[in-house]
Design an enzyme around this catalytic site. Structure first.
Site, PDB file in Angstrom:
ATOM      1  N   ASP A  40      -5.957   2.226  -3.722  1.00  0.00           N
ATOM      2  CA  ASP A  40      -7.158   2.207  -2.874  1.00  0.00           C
ATOM      3  C   ASP A  40      -7.281   3.479  -2.044  1.00  0.00           C
ATOM      4  O   ASP A  40      -8.268   3.653  -1.331  1.00  0.00           O
ATOM      5  CB  ASP A  40      -7.208   0.960  -1.988  1.00  0.00           C
ATOM      6  CG  ASP A  40      -6.059   0.863  -0.991  1.00  0.00           C
ATOM      7  OD1 ASP A  40      -5.164   1.733  -1.010  1.00  0.00           O
ATOM      8  OD2 ASP A  40      -6.055  -0.095  -0.195  1.00  0.00           O
TER       9      ASP A  40
ATOM     10  N   SER B  33       0.821  -1.202   0.000  1.00  0.00           N
ATOM     11  CA  SER B  33       0.000   0.000   0.000  1.00  0.00           C
ATOM     12  C   SER B  33       0.862   1.262   0.000  1.00  0.00           C
ATOM     13  O   SER B  33       1.625   1.487  -0.925  1.00  0.00           O
ATOM     14  CB  SER B  33      -0.974  -0.036   1.178  1.00  0.00           C
ATOM     15  OG  SER B  33      -1.983   0.920   1.034  1.00  0.00           O
TER      16      SER B  33
ATOM     17  N   ASP C 293      -1.205   0.974  -4.675  1.00  0.00           N
ATOM     18  CA  ASP C 293      -2.186  -0.061  -5.029  1.00  0.00           C
ATOM     19  C   ASP C 293      -3.570   0.504  -5.324  1.00  0.00           C
ATOM     20  O   ASP C 293      -4.523  -0.229  -5.515  1.00  0.00           O
ATOM     21  CB  ASP C 293      -2.260  -1.149  -3.955  1.00  0.00           C
ATOM     22  CG  ASP C 293      -2.866  -0.657  -2.645  1.00  0.00           C
ATOM     23  OD1 ASP C 293      -2.590   0.498  -2.267  1.00  0.00           O
ATOM     24  OD2 ASP C 293      -3.600  -1.425  -1.992  1.00  0.00           O
TER      25      ASP C 293
ATOM     26  N   ASP D  97      -2.183   6.062  -4.106  1.00  0.00           N
ATOM     27  CA  ASP D  97      -1.056   5.321  -3.548  1.00  0.00           C
ATOM     28  C   ASP D  97      -0.729   4.160  -4.486  1.00  0.00           C
ATOM     29  O   ASP D  97      -1.399   3.964  -5.503  1.00  0.00           O
ATOM     30  CB  ASP D  97      -1.366   4.869  -2.121  1.00  0.00           C
ATOM     31  CG  ASP D  97      -2.504   3.876  -2.031  1.00  0.00           C
ATOM     32  OD1 ASP D  97      -3.318   3.813  -2.983  1.00  0.00           O
ATOM     33  OD2 ASP D  97      -2.602   3.158  -1.024  1.00  0.00           O
TER      34      ASP D  97
END
Length: 464
Positions: A254, A106, A252, A250
């Site tokens: 999300d 993340s 990833d 970010d």
């Protein structure tokens, strides 16, 4: 260098000694534990798991290890390759898969990676399920498949396009309305998969894209957490290009943050506030965010005659509270939008589309939109942990000290004062104590955070 084993998954730094870092040995062990748990959970041997990763440098290596381990257990793999967390979450039920794994740390820097584990709904595992996997990993109680029963790996790179199609198909997203506005937007994809996903969505919505750090090389050009101190480049680029606003995600994809047309932060806390404002204006209902999120969501929800609920930090906790309260939108103050009409996961693509709809229909600028919301300011600070610090004991002491205030100890300690609040909790993803505050000015919020950091440090010396 560290390895964090929690109910949220396995997260650590690459390299070093097994058991202390996320080494190949640890990746194999925890993948085997997850696969073994899946077999017991579903009560069958033939399983399918979807796997995707962000663009960080260790991603391919970790994915090969995890995929090989699961096929060694006889589990078939649908390999999305370079993907996003919400894309994998969507793909799991669409594939009728039994689970999913996202290989991403993340917002953590490039030396980190992690295994984020999903159930058959494409949602994160709950605490009991996560604990069971940790125990299996500790025991190393695995039974691998014989040669004729090995699993297969099927590459499938179609899901990003299918994800975008699903966003365009949402009832509250009208692509024609957005196209008419001819927006110009700068995108900071932090050289990960968001650099592919967000521009592709925007272009499908007729938005002119100015890419910044959108090559998925895994070499993050700045700290990948979308906070003000890391985003000087996009703030400057928005002004230079005369863009309508900027989008930051970010690695990833999300978490979602916006930059105003004046090069200022819209505020990642207000990402959810704005998206909720749009959704609630169309379909009144309830909302949920976590204990560390702004009061502004509560204010907006009540303005639309809905009920607001605060959940413990962590996506699985927010999702659980959303289901219980039948919330129509929710998420976390870190820029995570959860919109059940799409799926129960934080999704920057969904958030971007909802935000564009709000802007299109209000005919306003991003800075004017921000000014229209209740103005709160947050302080987000942290204390690095040392091995000898008993965090639970420390938080118990601080809770006792403020027992006469409005206190919430569901997740760490949150103290709600009349004009402000402070929330102190041990991070699930880093060896730190997070101290979040909110007040009527930035100076007051930072001052409150500094006050409690000083108190915690003083009390920690007393209890050592």
């Amino acid at each position: 260098m560290t390895l964090i084993k929690s109910i949220s998954g396995i997260r650590g730094t690459i390299g070093g000694v097994p058991g202390e870092n996320l080494t190949p040995v640890d990746a194999v062990k925890f993948a085997a534990a997850y696969g073994t748990w899946l077999k017991a959970y579903h009560g069958k041997q033939e399983l399918k798991v979807v796997i995707g990763r962000d663009a960080r440098l260790s991603g391919q290596m970790v994915q090969q290890l995890v995929s090989a381990t699961l096929t060694g257990l006889g589990i078939d793999i649908v390999d999305l390759g370079l993907s996003t967390t919400p894309t994998v979450e969507l793909a799991v039920p669409l594939e009728n898969a039994d689970g999913g794994i996202i290989l991403t740390a993340s917002h953590n820097p490039k030396q980190w990676n992690a295994l984020k584990l999903l159930n058959e709904k494409g949602e994160f595992l709950n605490a009991a399920e996560g604990q069971a996997i940790l125990e299996l990993a500790e025991k190393e109680d695995f039974d691998f498949a014989e040669v004729d029963d090995l699993g297969t790996i099927k590459p499938d790179d179609s899901y990003l396009a299918r994800h975008i199609e699903s966003v365009l198909g949402l009832d509250l997203v009208d692509a024609d309305t957005i196209r008419q506005k001819k927006f110009k937007v700068v995108v900071d994809g932090v050289n990960s998969s968001g650099g592919i996903a967000i521009p592709a969505l925007l272009e499908a919505l007729g938005v002119e894209v100015i890419p910044l750090f959108c090559e998925p090389t895994g070499h993050f050009p700045h700290n990948p957490e979308p906070l003000k101190e890391h985003l000087g480049a996009i703030c400057q680029k928005v002004i230079e290009t005369g863009a309508d606003f900027g989008v930051v995600v970010d690695p990833d994809v999300d978490r979602l943050a916006f930059i105003t047309e004046t090069g200022e932060m819209f505020g990642e806390e207000y990402t959810l506030v704005a998206c909720a404002d749009y959704v609630l204006g169309k379909t009144p209902g309830n909302t949920v965010s976590n204990l560390s999120s702004t009061r502004a969501l509560r204010d907006i929800t009540e303005k639309h005659k809905g009920q607001y609920t605060a959940a413990a930090v962590g996506e699985v906790n927010v999702v659980s509270a959303m289901k219980e309260t039948r919330a129509i939108i929710g998420g976390e103050g870190n820029g995570g939008i959860i919109y059940p009409s799409s799926h129960y996961g934080r999704d920057a693509l969904v958030g971007t589309a909802l935000f564009l709809m709000l802007l299109s229909e209000t005919h306003t600028t991003v800075s004017a939109l921000k000014a229209s919301y209740p103005q709160y300011y947050m302080g987000k600070k942290k204390i690095e942990l040392t091995p000898d610090l008993d965090v639970d004991a420390l938080l118990k002491v601080i809770a006792l000290k403020y027992k006469d205030e409005a206190l919430n100890t569901v997740d760490g300690v949150k103290i709600d004062f009349a004009e402000n609040w402070v929330h102190m909790r041990k991070s699930n993803t880093e060896p730190i104590i997070r101290i979040y505050t909110e007040a009527a000015s930035q100076q007051a919020a930072d001052g409150l955070a500094d006050k409690f950091i000083a108190e915690l440090e003083a009390l920690s010396k007393e209890i050592r």
